[in-house]
Design an enzyme around this catalytic site. Sequence first.
Site, PDB file in Angstrom:
ATOM      1  N   ASP A 172      35.077  43.815  42.618  1.00 11.00           N
ATOM      2  CA  ASP A 172      35.634  42.127  42.211  1.00 11.00           C
ATOM      3  C   ASP A 172      36.080  42.881  40.912  1.00 11.00           C
ATOM      4  O   ASP A 172      37.122  41.677  40.899  1.00 11.00           O
ATOM      5  CB  ASP A 172      34.299  41.877  42.083  1.00 11.00           C
ATOM      6  CG  ASP A 172      33.333  41.592  42.942  1.00 11.00           C
ATOM      7  OD1 ASP A 172      33.767  41.970  44.225  1.00 11.00           O
ATOM      8  OD2 ASP A 172      31.909  41.427  42.443  1.00 11.00           O
ATOM      9  N   THR A 193      29.248  48.774  44.893  1.00 11.48           N
ATOM     10  CA  THR A 193      28.857  48.222  45.982  1.00 11.48           C
ATOM     11  C   THR A 193      28.604  49.379  46.500  1.00 11.48           C
ATOM     12  O   THR A 193      28.109  49.829  47.315  1.00 11.48           O
ATOM     13  CB  THR A 193      29.887  47.382  47.005  1.00 11.48           C
ATOM     14  OG1 THR A 193      29.652  46.167  46.784  1.00 11.48           O
ATOM     15  CG2 THR A 193      29.271  47.508  48.812  1.00 11.48           C
ATOM     16  N   ASP A 220      27.109  46.285  38.213  1.00 16.01           N
ATOM     17  CA  ASP A 220      28.323  45.673  39.650  1.00 16.01           C
ATOM     18  C   ASP A 220      29.158  45.259  38.305  1.00 16.01           C
ATOM     19  O   ASP A 220      28.718  44.946  37.149  1.00 16.01           O
ATOM     20  CB  ASP A 220      27.295  44.332  40.149  1.00 16.01           C
ATOM     21  CG  ASP A 220      27.910  43.380  40.583  1.00 16.01           C
ATOM     22  OD1 ASP A 220      27.553  43.581  41.424  1.00 16.01           O
ATOM     23  OD2 ASP A 220      29.481  42.939  40.175  1.00 16.01           O
ATOM     24  N   SER A 221      30.402  45.081  39.185  1.00 15.66           N
ATOM     25  CA  SER A 221      32.232  45.033  38.099  1.00 15.66           C
ATOM     26  C   SER A 221      31.719  43.654  37.436  1.00 15.66           C
ATOM     27  O   SER A 221      32.668  43.379  36.629  1.00 15.66           O
ATOM     28  CB  SER A 221      33.014  45.426  38.656  1.00 15.66           C
ATOM     29  OG  SER A 221      33.386  44.848  39.884  1.00 15.66           O
ATOM     30  N   SER A 222      31.052  42.566  38.392  1.00 13.77           N
ATOM     31  CA  SER A 222      30.946  41.198  37.802  1.00 13.77           C
ATOM     32  C   SER A 222      30.265  41.311  36.183  1.00 13.77           C
ATOM     33  O   SER A 222      30.890  40.374  35.009  1.00 13.77           O
ATOM     34  CB  SER A 222      30.359  39.818  38.175  1.00 13.77           C
ATOM     35  OG  SER A 222      30.694  40.513  39.506  1.00 13.77           O
ATOM     36  N   THR A 228      52.987  32.718  37.844  1.00 13.57           N
ATOM     37  CA  THR A 228      52.639  32.149  38.177  1.00 13.57           C
ATOM     38  C   THR A 228      51.333  32.150  38.965  1.00 13.57           C
ATOM     39  O   THR A 228      50.723  32.953  39.353  1.00 13.57           O
ATOM     40  CB  THR A 228      53.807  31.784  39.377  1.00 13.57           C
ATOM     41  OG1 THR A 228      53.395  31.442  40.541  1.00 13.57           O
ATOM     42  CG2 THR A 228      54.164  33.543  39.358  1.00 13.57           C
ATOM     43  N   GLN A 229      50.983  30.490  40.024  1.00 12.12           N
ATOM     44  CA  GLN A 229      49.729  30.364  41.029  1.00 12.12           C
ATOM     45  C   GLN A 229      49.830  31.653  42.004  1.00 12.12           C
ATOM     46  O   GLN A 229      48.868  32.142  43.062  1.00 12.12           O
ATOM     47  CB  GLN A 229      49.443  29.534  40.687  1.00 12.12           C
ATOM     48  CG  GLN A 229      48.971  28.888  39.872  1.00 12.12           C
ATOM     49  CD  GLN A 229      48.288  26.993  40.365  1.00 12.12           C
ATOM     50  OE1 GLN A 229      47.836  27.084  41.396  1.00 12.12           O
ATOM     51  NE2 GLN A 229      48.473  26.470  39.518  1.00 12.12           N
TER      52      GLN A 229
END
Length: 347
Positions: A96, A19, A63-65, A281-282
Amino acid sequence: MHSNRRKATRILIIYTGGTVGMVVDSQSGALKPIGFREIRDNIPEIVRLGFEVDVHAFNPPLDSSNMQPAIWVDLAGIIGKKYDGYDGFVILHGSDTMAFTASALSFLLENLGKPVILTGSQLPIGEIRTDARENIITALEIAAARKGGKALVPEVCIYFDYQLFRGNRSKKYNAEKFEAFYSMNYPPLAEAGINIKYQREAIVKAPEAALKLHSKLDNQVAVLKIFPGINAATVDAILATPGCKAVILETFGSGNASTEAWFIAALQKAIARGLIIVNITQCDGGAVELGRYETSAQLQKIGVWSGHDLTFEAALAKLMFLLAQKHSRKRLRELMETSLRGELTND
Ligand code: ASP
């Protein structure tokens, strides 16, 4: 006026995209990355820092995606090649997947003795309320900071919204706030106010050994995030992913999962045929403690490994790194469960 010492400091900016350097596409109305010139034009202050700043810009910027493990290896390679010529590195990167890139770089750059600071922004540099200017200027300051001739922060870090975090402890937790990152299981390495306050005891000491650059990652990794109601077909499909060598099992709380017989049997069968299963862990904070509850004792018994307090991003990068090194299973487990770059706490 700048001292000669400051003038002699050399920093390399590696602009990957994100961005920070985006503009609104006139046709689609969506943000898309553009070249580095836009960034430089918007931060004339860089010159006033008084040190030499060179730029290596990705063409085209990403874009880092769209980031990939092969690009992490390229990035580490650029740093390795330029290592002797610079005092520090600032990587401009989309937020991201910044925590994934930072985690991967921490493993690829063994014995790092110079700062590698990733930063970016939530608003493009051309916007009036942008957070990019402060993030970039302070990241450059941190990359250049030295004491007694040594880098103050010889680590891969993320600098965002006045806080400096260890890269492999960081997580993007907010899609909208300027404060987009946190590090729940490790304190910030520095906080920027009127002064930049470094937490010296939290920062690793620069190693005596020379930088060792790694260039292999193995992406044969999958993720099984459990939830109440998950069915056998889903679990079986993930565990049977063709070519998969390791699965990150995202569990509840301190490493707990259902004790239903079909679930435990599915994991047990997968482990028996050689699949590695690592429990994280979540929760964003805290650690896996196998055996604390009945619902994790089962996992421990069948040979699930503990990811302790690893973030998902660090667990993924670490597995990709270790799987590429062809260790014995026993050694791989030892390495996975020990801290290599300050990424986990297991005492
Ligand atoms: N989509 C952007 C990226 O990660 C978001 C950002 O830079 O903050 O490249």
